[in-house]
Design a protein around this motif. Structure first.
Motif, PDB file in Angstrom:
ATOM      1  N   HIS A  14       0.834  -1.187   0.000  1.00 40.82           N
ATOM      2  CA  HIS A  14       0.000   0.000   0.000  1.00 40.82           C
ATOM      3  C   HIS A  14       0.868   1.236   0.000  1.00 40.82           C
ATOM      4  O   HIS A  14       1.816   1.319   0.763  1.00 40.82           O
ATOM      5  N   GLU A  73      -7.813  -2.048  -5.200  1.00 41.69           N
ATOM      6  CA  GLU A  73      -7.884  -0.617  -4.932  1.00 41.69           C
ATOM      7  C   GLU A  73      -6.677   0.159  -5.446  1.00 41.69           C
ATOM      8  O   GLU A  73      -5.558  -0.295  -5.348  1.00 41.69           O
ATOM      9  N   GLU A  91     -16.932   1.802  -1.925  1.00 43.92           N
ATOM     10  CA  GLU A  91     -15.580   1.805  -1.364  1.00 43.92           C
ATOM     11  C   GLU A  91     -14.705   2.926  -1.918  1.00 43.92           C
ATOM     12  O   GLU A  91     -13.605   3.161  -1.422  1.00 43.92           O
ATOM     13  N   GLU A  99      -1.172  10.805   9.470  1.00 42.96           N
ATOM     14  CA  GLU A  99      -0.688  10.769  10.846  1.00 42.96           C
ATOM     15  C   GLU A  99       0.417  11.798  11.046  1.00 42.96           C
ATOM     16  O   GLU A  99       0.404  12.570  11.980  1.00 42.96           O
ATOM     17  N   LYS A 126      -0.838  15.325  11.000  1.00 42.30           N
ATOM     18  CA  LYS A 126      -1.546  15.711  12.206  1.00 42.30           C
ATOM     19  C   LYS A 126      -0.580  16.075  13.319  1.00 42.30           C
ATOM     20  O   LYS A 126      -0.778  17.012  14.054  1.00 42.30           O
ATOM     21  N   GLU A 127       0.462  15.260  13.410  1.00 39.43           N
ATOM     22  CA  GLU A 127       1.393  15.468  14.507  1.00 39.43           C
ATOM     23  C   GLU A 127       2.173  16.769  14.341  1.00 39.43           C
ATOM     24  O   GLU A 127       2.442  17.471  15.286  1.00 39.43           O
TER      25      GLU A 127
END
Lengths: 332, 340
Positions: A64, A227, A258, A72, A75-76
């Protein structure tokens, strides 16, 4: 004829070759080289350019692109540049890839009861290794070109070779698959189902029918979707690429619930060949009479665009290739 | 906990209700249940839950949590019954939904401004058996990150079932490596059987499909499978194996995981016939299966797959197949596998 690719063992002295000498690549049949290649266990030399490289991506287990970890990090700490995040993700991907080849993965992909010894026995069966030799040689060459151009980051050309594989196998695979069923009356039925139906259906249509009706009814493929993650440094690019793909494809090929706006497309396994064909048709042409061809500006950068698609296209094609090799050569 | 109403759920054959208590009771009596399933989910520590922690301290009311019980003995027909059942059995509860919120609540409670008297609401589910409860967990958690169906089944196989009364021994891989018991079953294999039972399908593993996708496929199968139509529970299968485990041949047959997987799917259809078998009778049927399977001589590729499929078919149709000879059975197996 001079071979365009040569195959090299990364470690000739592995214990496994003492036990099973014929697993070492040495004039090995092309189907074996294909298995080594699609599972990421091969070193090649492109002789025209005299370049040696390792194909260590397991195409059957596509990684992936880590969108989640991007978020993440963002955000941090909002101060990290998006390019740096992508760079870090790439670095992580490199670190995650294995350093050593692992042939054990091949029998594991074939079945839970198949072993390297069984593989070695297949390779010492002279009748089997000559089965469809010319076909597998050409197929292997296309795969090698795909590995080479992926390695060079020429993702547009790498995609082209995947498409060529699809065209090349679209008639052969259904026939090979059908003819290796244990019962001729049943293989007749499945062959008949492939070639009847609409008149003048092309080979690619035959292939789609094969996937839909023969491959997907068994095992888990019926429910599988594949995907495509859209990750780029700019939200605007993601949006452009997402819109482009949605715009050229029939919406029935998607597993729509999806899909995630501008970041993920979920395509039904049974429709994935249609997807590859549609992308190829819409990108490799720019006739004025067709108004939904892809404009180059739509996809930002073609190598970048195809880098998002290729691992999943390669997964699909490798999966089918493995199933067909398994059925026509190993199930005896 | 105060309970305010009660209703019956036909799908999981269980009693449900809505309850209310405060943060203090929740932390003392319900939070410890999280540890029981500590592996249930990696506790996420994201911005979202940090926000929730601050909101709790400012006095927010959390969305209801879901707590479940397994009961097929006590009769619960009124709100009062339900309230006293919950009070008496709270330590046997399972948190079906809200583990993240409970952990956040715990963290918030360590801050000075925390109000232990604040109200909190609960959904209460009392399911008739463990299979139904697990079914509800999987359907409820579907779509949420953190816990996959296979993981859920594996953990719950250990948490929900008490195997200590059995003659057969069940060990995790870890226990096996530290202190192996001779002839013990591996918990992982039991969980694979449970997954087969739940999905009504013997093929739930595929190395060529990434785990995440395989999990979706499994959830799809569980949702399509009508668990409520089952006449048996999974524990009945374990009890059946246990009953016949005195016979070494039978024990070994079940310890071949592909046989066990096939059995878990087939048993529901023929439990009545099978329950009438003596160990000797069962043994001779299994020997016949083995002889017919051997004659089939499947290719190396299909060995495992055919064993699962044919064990399922054989057990499912045992009433019919018990009158077959080895040759007839082999012919049937041959027919069933030629489409491959």
């Amino acid at each position: 004829m001079l071979d365009l690719f040569e195959f090299i063992e990364t470690n000739e002295n592995e214990d496994i070759f003492v036990q099973f000498p014929n697993l070492k690549m040495n004039n090995s049949p092309a189907f074996y080289i294909i298995l080594r290649g699609i599972t990421g266990n091969i070193m090649l030399k492109q002789t025209f350019r005299d370049e040696t490289f390792v194909q260590d991506q397991d195409l059957l287990n596509p990684k992936h692109k880590s969108i989640v970890s991007n978020n993440e990090i963002e955000k941090e700490d909002m101060t990290i540049e998006p390019e740096l995040i992508l760079g870090l993700c790439d670095l992580l991907d490199v670190l995650k890839t294995k350093c050593k080849s692992d042939l054990n993965v091949i029998p594991r992909y074939i079945s839970d009861t198949f072993t390297l010894q069984d593989l070695s026995e297949v390779l010492s069966n002279h009748k089997l290794i000559h089965k469809n030799k010319v076909f597998f040689d050409s197929l292997n060459n296309e795969f090698c070109n795909h590995y080479y151009h992926s390695y060079k980051s020429n993702h547009t050309v790498a995609f082209l070779h995947l498409y060529r594989i699809l065209e090349y196998v679209s008639y052969a695979f259904p026939v090979m698959y059908a003819s290796s069923t244990g019962d001729f009356s049943k293989s007749f039925e499945s062959l008949k189902s492939l070639f009847t139906g609409e008149k003048d259906q092309g080979e690619l249509k035959v292939f789609k029918y094969f996937i839909k009706n023969i491959m997907s009814v068994e095992r888990d493929f019926e429910r599988l979707s594949i995907e495509i993650d859209i990750v780029s440094p700019l939200e605007e690019y993601n949006e452009r690429i997402y819109k482009t793909i949605i715009g050229i494809c029939d919406k029935t090929i998607f597993n729509e619930s999806e899909n995630k706006l501008n970041s993920k497309l979920s395509i039904k396994f049974s429709e994935f060949s249609t997807f590859i064909i549609t992308v190829r048709n819409r990108f490799f042409h720019l006739k004025n009479s067709v108004d939904n061809n892809i404009q180059s500006i739509d996809i930002v950068d073609s190598d970048y665009f195809f880098s998002l698609l290729n691992s999943k296209c390669a997964y699909f094609i490798s999966l089918i290739t493995l199933e067909v090799i398994k059925k026509s050569l190993f199930q005896v | 906990m105060n309970v305010f109403n009660i209703a019956y759920d036909e799908v999981i054959s269980g009693t449900c209700g809505l309850g209310q208590t405060n943060y203090g009771y929740t932390l003392e009596n319900i939070f410890p249940l999280v540890n029981k399933l500590e592996e249930q989910r990696k506790l996420l520590d994201t911005k979202f839950y940090k926000r929730l922690e601050r909101d709790i301290l400012s006095g927010c009311l959390m969305p209801p949590l879901t707590i479940a019980f397994v009961n097929n003995e006590a009769k619960i027909t009124s709100v009062e019954d339900l309230q006293s059942y919950v009070a008496e059995n709270i330590q046997h509860g399972f948190i079906l939904d809200g583990i993240q919120r409970l952990s956040t609540l715990k963290r918030a409670s360590e801050k000075p401004d925390f109000n232990f008297d604040k109200e909190i609401f609960f959904n209460i589910i009392i399911a008739q058996n463990k299979d139904r409860l697990l079914y509800r967990m999987i359907t409820l958690n579907n779509g949420q990150k953190g816990m996959t169906p296979r993981h859920q089944i594996e953990i719950l196989t250990r948490e929900l079932f008490d195997f200590s009364d059995l003659t057969i021994k069940i060990q995790t891989e870890k226990e096996k490596s530290v202190d192996p018991i001779k002839n013990s079953f591996s918990l992982g294999d039991i969980a694979r059987g449970y997954t087969a039972f739940f999905t009504n399908n013997v093929n739930n593993e595929n190395s060529k499909i990434i785990d995440e996708k395989m999990d979706e496929i499994i959830v799809g199968r569980i949702l399509d499978n009508d668990l409520t139509a089952y006449e048996i529970e999974f524990i009945d299968i374990i009890k059946f194996v246990d009953k016949h485990s005195g016979d070494d041949y039978i024990l070994t047959w079940f310890q071949t995981v592909n046989n066990f997987i096939g059995f878990c799917v087939g048993y529901n259809n023929s439990h009545e016939t099978l329950n009438n078998f003596s160990s000797n009778g069962l043994k001779s049927e299994l020997e016949k299966f083995e002889s017919a399977f051997k004659l089939l001589n499947p290719s190396k590729i299909n060995l495992g797959k055919f064993r699962r499929e044919l064990a399922k078919t054989f057990i499912k149709g045992i009433a019919k197949y018990s009158s077959y000879t080895i040759e007839e059975l082999n012919e049937e197996f041959f027919e069933l596998t030629t489409t491959e």
